[in-house]
Design a protein around this motif. Sequence first.
Motif, PDB file in Angstrom:
ATOM      1  N   MET A   1       0.857  -1.273   0.007  1.00  0.00           N
ATOM      2  CA  MET A   1      -0.028  -0.073  -0.068  1.00  0.00           C
ATOM      3  C   MET A   1       0.833   1.322  -0.028  1.00  0.00           C
ATOM      4  SD  MET A   1      -2.611   1.374   3.113  1.00  0.00           S
ATOM      5  CE  MET A   1      -3.775   0.141   2.556  1.00  0.00           C
ATOM      6  N   GLU A   2       0.657   2.051  -0.889  1.00  0.00           N
ATOM      7  CA  GLU A   2       1.186   3.385  -0.952  1.00  0.00           C
ATOM      8  C   GLU A   2       0.326   4.317  -0.339  1.00  0.00           C
ATOM      9  OE1 GLU A   2       3.961   4.025  -4.593  1.00  0.00           O
ATOM     10  OE2 GLU A   2       2.191   3.639  -5.374  1.00  0.00           O
ATOM     11  N   LEU A   3       1.008   5.263   0.561  1.00  0.00           N
ATOM     12  CA  LEU A   3       0.156   6.421   1.366  1.00  0.00           C
ATOM     13  C   LEU A   3       0.197   7.533   0.214  1.00  0.00           C
ATOM     14  CD1 LEU A   3       1.308   6.484   5.052  1.00  0.00           C
ATOM     15  CD2 LEU A   3      -1.010   6.123   4.192  1.00  0.00           C
ATOM     16  N   ILE A   4       1.079   7.857  -0.297  1.00  0.00           N
ATOM     17  CA  ILE A   4       1.292   8.934  -1.313  1.00  0.00           C
ATOM     18  C   ILE A   4       1.163   8.421  -2.605  1.00  0.00           C
ATOM     19  CG2 ILE A   4       2.341  10.919  -2.070  1.00  0.00           C
ATOM     20  CD1 ILE A   4       1.576  10.998   0.787  1.00  0.00           C
ATOM     21  N   SER A   5      -0.252   8.654  -3.294  1.00  0.00           N
ATOM     22  CA  SER A   5      -0.525   7.845  -4.458  1.00  0.00           C
ATOM     23  C   SER A   5      -1.723   8.484  -5.317  1.00  0.00           C
ATOM     24  CB  SER A   5      -0.990   6.333  -4.120  1.00  0.00           C
ATOM     25  OG  SER A   5      -1.530   5.805  -5.512  1.00  0.00           O
ATOM     26  N   GLY A   6      -1.387   8.422  -6.646  1.00  0.00           N
ATOM     27  CA  GLY A   6      -2.396   9.071  -7.164  1.00  0.00           C
ATOM     28  C   GLY A   6      -3.676   8.593  -7.374  1.00  0.00           C
ATOM     29  N   SER A   7      -3.962   7.253  -6.719  1.00  0.00           N
ATOM     30  CA  SER A   7      -5.117   6.600  -6.440  1.00  0.00           C
ATOM     31  C   SER A   7      -5.855   6.985  -5.378  1.00  0.00           C
ATOM     32  CB  SER A   7      -5.000   4.954  -6.548  1.00  0.00           C
ATOM     33  OG  SER A   7      -4.205   4.736  -5.422  1.00  0.00           O
ATOM     34  N   THR A   8      -5.229   7.883  -4.525  1.00  0.00           N
ATOM     35  CA  THR A   8      -5.875   8.468  -3.145  1.00  0.00           C
ATOM     36  C   THR A   8      -5.480   9.690  -2.872  1.00  0.00           C
ATOM     37  OG1 THR A   8      -4.089   7.310  -1.889  1.00  0.00           O
ATOM     38  CG2 THR A   8      -6.099   6.065  -2.118  1.00  0.00           C
ATOM     39  N   ASN A 271     -13.143   4.087   3.328  1.00  0.00           N
ATOM     40  CA  ASN A 271     -11.838   3.504   2.881  1.00  0.00           C
ATOM     41  C   ASN A 271     -10.822   3.611   4.257  1.00  0.00           C
ATOM     42  OD1 ASN A 271      -9.778   1.911   1.535  1.00  0.00           O
ATOM     43  ND2 ASN A 271      -9.505   3.855   0.228  1.00  0.00           N
ATOM     44  N   LEU A 272     -10.729   2.502   4.991  1.00  0.00           N
ATOM     45  CA  LEU A 272      -9.719   2.807   5.996  1.00  0.00           C
ATOM     46  C   LEU A 272      -8.402   2.278   5.740  1.00  0.00           C
ATOM     47  CD1 LEU A 272      -8.882   3.108   9.219  1.00  0.00           C
ATOM     48  CD2 LEU A 272      -9.773   0.771   9.581  1.00  0.00           C
ATOM     49  N   GLY A 273      -7.226   3.004   5.745  1.00  0.00           N
ATOM     50  CA  GLY A 273      -5.878   2.494   5.348  1.00  0.00           C
ATOM     51  C   GLY A 273      -5.162   1.979   6.479  1.00  0.00           C
ATOM     52  N   PRO A 274      -4.066   2.309   6.820  1.00  0.00           N
ATOM     53  CA  PRO A 274      -3.096   1.823   7.842  1.00  0.00           C
ATOM     54  C   PRO A 274      -3.740   2.397   9.096  1.00  0.00           C
ATOM     55  CG  PRO A 274      -2.104   3.361   6.531  1.00  0.00           C
ATOM     56  CD  PRO A 274      -3.220   3.190   5.788  1.00  0.00           C
ATOM     57  N   PRO A 328      -3.636  -3.093   7.606  1.00  0.00           N
ATOM     58  CA  PRO A 328      -2.399  -2.646   7.730  1.00  0.00           C
ATOM     59  C   PRO A 328      -2.211  -2.000   9.179  1.00  0.00           C
ATOM     60  CG  PRO A 328      -3.286  -1.676   5.586  1.00  0.00           C
ATOM     61  CD  PRO A 328      -4.447  -2.570   6.235  1.00  0.00           C
ATOM     62  N   LEU A 329      -0.997  -2.587   9.920  1.00  0.00           N
ATOM     63  CA  LEU A 329      -0.942  -1.956  11.164  1.00  0.00           C
ATOM     64  C   LEU A 329       0.643  -1.883  11.244  1.00  0.00           C
ATOM     65  CD1 LEU A 329      -1.677  -1.529  14.154  1.00  0.00           C
ATOM     66  CD2 LEU A 329      -1.189  -3.944  14.748  1.00  0.00           C
ATOM     67  N   VAL A 330       1.057  -0.513  11.364  1.00  0.00           N
ATOM     68  CA  VAL A 330       2.620  -0.215  11.517  1.00  0.00           C
ATOM     69  C   VAL A 330       2.658   0.655  13.022  1.00  0.00           C
ATOM     70  CG1 VAL A 330       2.860  -0.069   9.255  1.00  0.00           C
ATOM     71  CG2 VAL A 330       2.126   1.927  10.406  1.00  0.00           C
ATOM     72  N   GLY A 349       7.878  11.135   7.612  1.00  0.00           N
ATOM     73  CA  GLY A 349       7.196  10.719   6.456  1.00  0.00           C
ATOM     74  C   GLY A 349       7.583   9.410   5.831  1.00  0.00           C
ATOM     75  N   ARG A 350       9.033   9.619   5.794  1.00  0.00           N
ATOM     76  CA  ARG A 350       9.630   8.317   5.033  1.00  0.00           C
ATOM     77  C   ARG A 350       9.779   7.180   5.874  1.00  0.00           C
ATOM     78  NH1 ARG A 350      10.973   9.819   0.080  1.00  0.00           N
ATOM     79  NH2 ARG A 350      11.622  12.021  -0.271  1.00  0.00           N
ATOM     80  N   GLN A 351       9.850   7.560   7.199  1.00  0.00           N
ATOM     81  CA  GLN A 351       9.725   6.263   8.119  1.00  0.00           C
ATOM     82  C   GLN A 351       8.399   5.768   8.205  1.00  0.00           C
ATOM     83  OE1 GLN A 351      10.242   7.244  12.481  1.00  0.00           O
ATOM     84  NE2 GLN A 351      11.605   5.385  12.613  1.00  0.00           N
ATOM     85  N   LEU A 352       7.382   6.241   7.944  1.00  0.00           N
ATOM     86  CA  LEU A 352       5.931   5.830   8.112  1.00  0.00           C
ATOM     87  C   LEU A 352       5.805   4.939   6.746  1.00  0.00           C
ATOM     88  CD1 LEU A 352       3.138   5.263   8.956  1.00  0.00           C
ATOM     89  CD2 LEU A 352       2.656   7.626   8.179  1.00  0.00           C
ATOM     90  N   ASP A 353       6.235   5.587   5.479  1.00  0.00           N
ATOM     91  CA  ASP A 353       6.467   4.926   4.263  1.00  0.00           C
ATOM     92  C   ASP A 353       7.036   3.368   4.530  1.00  0.00           C
ATOM     93  OD1 ASP A 353       5.323   4.795   1.596  1.00  0.00           O
ATOM     94  OD2 ASP A 353       7.312   5.079   1.254  1.00  0.00           O
ATOM     95  N   SER A 354       8.383   3.462   4.886  1.00  0.00           N
ATOM     96  CA  SER A 354       9.338   2.452   5.191  1.00  0.00           C
ATOM     97  C   SER A 354       8.516   1.245   6.005  1.00  0.00           C
ATOM     98  CB  SER A 354      10.508   3.008   5.548  1.00  0.00           C
ATOM     99  OG  SER A 354      11.332   1.808   5.813  1.00  0.00           O
ATOM    100  N   ARG A 355       8.011   1.752   7.092  1.00  0.00           N
ATOM    101  CA  ARG A 355       7.300   0.860   8.021  1.00  0.00           C
ATOM    102  C   ARG A 355       6.030  -0.059   7.547  1.00  0.00           C
ATOM    103  NH1 ARG A 355       8.312  -1.952  10.920  1.00  0.00           N
ATOM    104  NH2 ARG A 355       6.968  -1.622  12.927  1.00  0.00           N
ATOM    105  N   LEU A 356       5.507   0.956   6.554  1.00  0.00           N
ATOM    106  CA  LEU A 356       4.196   0.194   5.878  1.00  0.00           C
ATOM    107  C   LEU A 356       4.808  -0.474   4.866  1.00  0.00           C
ATOM    108  CD1 LEU A 356       1.215   0.268   5.520  1.00  0.00           C
ATOM    109  CD2 LEU A 356       1.427   1.941   4.013  1.00  0.00           C
ATOM    110  N   CYS A 357       5.888  -0.728   4.077  1.00  0.00           N
ATOM    111  CA  CYS A 357       6.582  -1.561   3.230  1.00  0.00           C
ATOM    112  C   CYS A 357       6.950  -2.755   3.895  1.00  0.00           C
ATOM    113  CB  CYS A 357       7.697  -0.829   2.459  1.00  0.00           C
ATOM    114  SG  CYS A 357       7.065   0.471   1.224  1.00  0.00           S
ATOM    115  N   GLU A 358       7.371  -2.551   5.238  1.00  0.00           N
ATOM    116  CA  GLU A 358       7.848  -3.692   6.083  1.00  0.00           C
ATOM    117  C   GLU A 358       6.769  -4.449   6.243  1.00  0.00           C
ATOM    118  OE1 GLU A 358      10.072  -2.519   9.380  1.00  0.00           O
ATOM    119  OE2 GLU A 358      11.621  -1.318   8.023  1.00  0.00           O
TER     120      GLU A 358
END
Length: 367
Positions: A1-8, A271-274, A328-330, A349-358
Amino acid sequence: MELISGSTPLIIVVGSGGVGKTTLAASLGVLSAREGRDTLVMTFDPSLRLKQTLGVGEEARLREVPVALDAPGKLHASLLDAKLTFDRLIERYAPDEESRRRVLENRFYQHLSGTLGGILEYMAVERLFEVAGDGRYGQVVLDTPPTRQALDFLEAPKRIIGFLDSGALRVALKPWFDEEGRLKAASRWGALGRRAERFLDEVVGMDLLRDMAEFFQAFGPLFEGFRQRALEVEELLRSKQTLFVLVTGPGEERIPDTLFFARHLEEAGYNLGPIVVNRVHPRFLVEGEMPSSHDPCRPTGWELLTWAGERDRRGLVELAKLLSREQPLVDLPLMPDEPIDLPALEALGRQLDSRLCEWERYVSRTS
């Protein structure tokens, strides 16, 4: 899941108080601008912490203000002022100059537009709808107030539709006063009517009742437009292009509130994300005996840190058990210092994005 995305293109950050929602919303805005999107971070949180976090002044109440960020995309911030937003709506949708003047100069409106319960939340959804629809920004990030008031925000369109469709409004729109400002019904009752007027004047105030009647008469032509916009706002909030990020704090005591809000969002069709567990204390694993005060009422700093780390770990494990595997739970660690500048916000912000990828890689490996 991408937080910063053209789809959201719309992200709404929600959660209880004191968990770092404003900081995370600002960090997502900085990250979005870094990735080349023109971005707006806006808040209707009464504490207005976003003003300090992004370094903008009071002018952000009046319009979107640029943030001094050297990035491929432009970053703007906006602070919701309920009365100014309401005034602009009246000016934009009044059918003529006379209708606009009657509403804006009405004393009941002047009080209602800034203080009545629910106005802040409804003006927030109106402003959000404007911003999302004008196409100026590729990404909009909304910071909300604590959980209960954020629920008022989500339910504001439904409440305004219910009010506009109610019998109470039809009653309020009737001509209760004559040209001399007297109650029409009371004038037909003679002495009894005069006593009724005096009673109402003592209990409520006839001037207030006249102002209210005048307001509803003047506001009548705008009701259908407000109803239609409320329907469209409700559709926007439930769109798959709108992503909700639920922020919570660590510890088992936070779990009930987190589950309540997550369940409410999902059952209502949002639409609930992380779910982000923020400010998690580190968990220390050491060999040998730890220094101890041997006094349970006066623990050492080391004992407090160890206890907090274990408590937060238990909360994370328990929360994960209660959520579905697809949710998703980070977690984000407690920082030594609160992010107070743009580089620190970007790093968060990058840390949050990285944790979501993990999290995604973990789910993929264990499925």
